[in-house]
Design a protein around this motif. Structure first.
Motif, PDB file in Angstrom:
ATOM      1  N   ALA A 143      44.266  44.603  37.472  1.00 59.23           N
ATOM      2  CA  ALA A 143      42.998  43.892  37.282  1.00 59.23           C
ATOM      3  C   ALA A 143      42.303  44.348  36.005  1.00 59.23           C
ATOM      4  CB  ALA A 143      42.094  44.105  38.494  1.00 59.23           C
ATOM      5  N   HIS A 148      44.049  42.878  32.997  1.00 56.58           N
ATOM      6  CA  HIS A 148      43.666  41.472  32.838  1.00 56.58           C
ATOM      7  C   HIS A 148      42.298  41.356  32.178  1.00 56.58           C
ATOM      8  CE1 HIS A 148      46.438  40.261  36.426  1.00 56.58           C
ATOM      9  NE2 HIS A 148      47.105  40.338  35.292  1.00 56.58           N
ATOM     10  N   ASP A 193      50.741  36.838  32.955  1.00 56.69           N
ATOM     11  CA  ASP A 193      51.665  37.928  33.244  1.00 56.69           C
ATOM     12  C   ASP A 193      53.115  37.466  33.041  1.00 56.69           C
ATOM     13  OD1 ASP A 193      49.361  39.199  34.014  1.00 56.69           O
ATOM     14  OD2 ASP A 193      49.987  39.550  36.089  1.00 56.69           O
ATOM     15  N   ALA A 229      47.108  47.868  41.746  1.00 56.25           N
ATOM     16  CA  ALA A 229      46.316  46.630  41.743  1.00 56.25           C
ATOM     17  C   ALA A 229      45.065  46.776  40.881  1.00 56.25           C
ATOM     18  CB  ALA A 229      45.939  46.252  43.171  1.00 56.25           C
ATOM     19  N   PRO A 278      50.817  41.901  47.585  1.00 59.31           N
ATOM     20  CA  PRO A 278      49.381  42.168  47.611  1.00 59.31           C
ATOM     21  C   PRO A 278      49.150  43.660  47.789  1.00 59.31           C
ATOM     22  CG  PRO A 278      49.977  40.374  49.110  1.00 59.31           C
ATOM     23  CD  PRO A 278      51.255  41.024  48.673  1.00 59.31           C
ATOM     24  N   PRO A 279      48.042  44.197  47.307  1.00 59.77           N
ATOM     25  CA  PRO A 279      46.886  43.497  46.726  1.00 59.77           C
ATOM     26  C   PRO A 279      46.995  43.217  45.248  1.00 59.77           C
ATOM     27  CG  PRO A 279      46.387  45.819  46.893  1.00 59.77           C
ATOM     28  CD  PRO A 279      47.769  45.648  47.476  1.00 59.77           C
ATOM     29  N   ILE A 280      48.169  43.367  44.651  1.00 59.47           N
ATOM     30  CA  ILE A 280      48.329  43.072  43.223  1.00 59.47           C
ATOM     31  C   ILE A 280      48.210  41.567  43.013  1.00 59.47           C
ATOM     32  CG2 ILE A 280      49.914  43.173  41.260  1.00 59.47           C
ATOM     33  CD1 ILE A 280      51.200  45.617  42.686  1.00 59.47           C
ATOM     34  N   GLU A 281      47.410  41.188  42.036  1.00 58.44           N
ATOM     35  CA  GLU A 281      47.234  39.777  41.715  1.00 58.44           C
ATOM     36  C   GLU A 281      47.952  39.465  40.409  1.00 58.44           C
ATOM     37  OE1 GLU A 281      43.209  38.485  41.853  1.00 58.44           O
ATOM     38  OE2 GLU A 281      42.900  39.153  43.917  1.00 58.44           O
ATOM     39  N   VAL A 282      48.804  38.459  40.453  1.00 58.91           N
ATOM     40  CA  VAL A 282      49.571  38.051  39.278  1.00 58.91           C
ATOM     41  C   VAL A 282      48.819  36.937  38.556  1.00 58.91           C
ATOM     42  CG1 VAL A 282      51.771  37.160  38.450  1.00 58.91           C
ATOM     43  CG2 VAL A 282      51.713  38.663  40.453  1.00 58.91           C
ATOM     44  N   ALA A 283      48.517  37.161  37.284  1.00 58.77           N
ATOM     45  CA  ALA A 283      47.811  36.165  36.488  1.00 58.77           C
ATOM     46  C   ALA A 283      48.814  35.263  35.779  1.00 58.77           C
ATOM     47  CB  ALA A 283      46.908  36.853  35.466  1.00 58.77           C
ATOM     48  N   HIS A 295      55.628  42.501  35.296  1.00 53.77           N
ATOM     49  CA  HIS A 295      56.085  42.925  36.620  1.00 53.77           C
ATOM     50  C   HIS A 295      57.614  42.970  36.616  1.00 53.77           C
ATOM     51  CE1 HIS A 295      51.996  42.220  38.078  1.00 53.77           C
ATOM     52  NE2 HIS A 295      52.043  41.061  37.440  1.00 53.77           N
TER      53      HIS A 295
END
Length: 213
Positions: free
Chosen positions: A55, A58, A114, A51, A106-111, A66
């Motif tokens: 970040a 990004h 991506d 994660a 989570p806690p990975i946030e997908v933008a 992913h």
């Protein structure tokens, strides 16, 4: 260990892609089909480090991809030629297309920028998927491989990437496998022969945040 200068030369955000491998809820989430692996990914800090790397990518403008493993409810096209596949088909949690199990955990946030590459067969995010073509179209030279498992999918991804001509960086604290002692042994005796092994902090130290416009 690579020097900061040598690692920075590899990790130009314009030509670097960060790949997360099977960091999906049905694998590393609380309702995992593989609870031992999920516990190791979380307790070791590997998932949290993935994660952090996402970040950082990004913030620096490096592309994130992913890689998700899934199967159709009817199993069409899925492998049955190894014990691993047959065992997975009997697990109480299935990685079925369109379900929560195949969402990035989570806690990975997908933008929004991506990319998500899904596979219905095999062991590798690269073999038989669109990933190689996407990486080439993105101008990727260096692939940073993270995620699970150190037993199967991660080494498959590393070997396939090297065979296809990419330079690979493996943050050793951002991958996990079982048992816990297997991962460092596999990195030391196998992945270190074909990839640059670093730490999450070392990779993040090379990801320079974009300057505000």
């Amino acid at each position: 260990m690579p020097s900061h200068e040598a690692l920075s030369a590899l990790l130009d955000p314009a030509t670097t892609v960060l790949l997360t491998v099977e960091c999906q809820q049905g694998v590393v989430g609380p309702d995992s089909a593989l609870p031992e692996l999920a516990e190791e990914a979380r307790s070791s800090g590997a998932l949290a480090n993935v994660a952090r790397l996402v970040a950082g990518a990004h913030e620096s403008g490096a592309q994130v991809v992913h890689a998700i493993a899934e199967r159709r409810p009817d199993g069409r096209g899925a492998n049955r030629n190894a014990r691993l596949f047959r065992a997975a088909a009997r697990l109480p949690v299935q990685q079925l297309s369109g379900t929560t199990a195949v969402r990035v955990a989570p806690p990975i946030e997908v933008a929004e920028e991506d990319l998500v590459v899904r596979r219905l067969h095999g062991l590798s995010p690269l073999a038989g998927t669109d990933l190689d073509a996407l990486l080439r179209n993105l101008g990727c030279h260096t692939l940073v491989v993270t995620g699970v498992s150190a037993n199967v999918a991660v080494p498959n991804a590393v070997f396939d990437a090297v065979n296809l001509g990419y330079t690979v960086v493996v943050p050793r604290d951002a991958i996990a496998g079982v048992p816990s002692e297997y991962t460092p042994a596999m990195i030391r005796n196998t992945l270190a022969l074909v990839a640059t092994v670093a730490t999450t902090d070392e990779v993040l130290g090379c990801f320079k945040p974009l300057r505000p416009s």
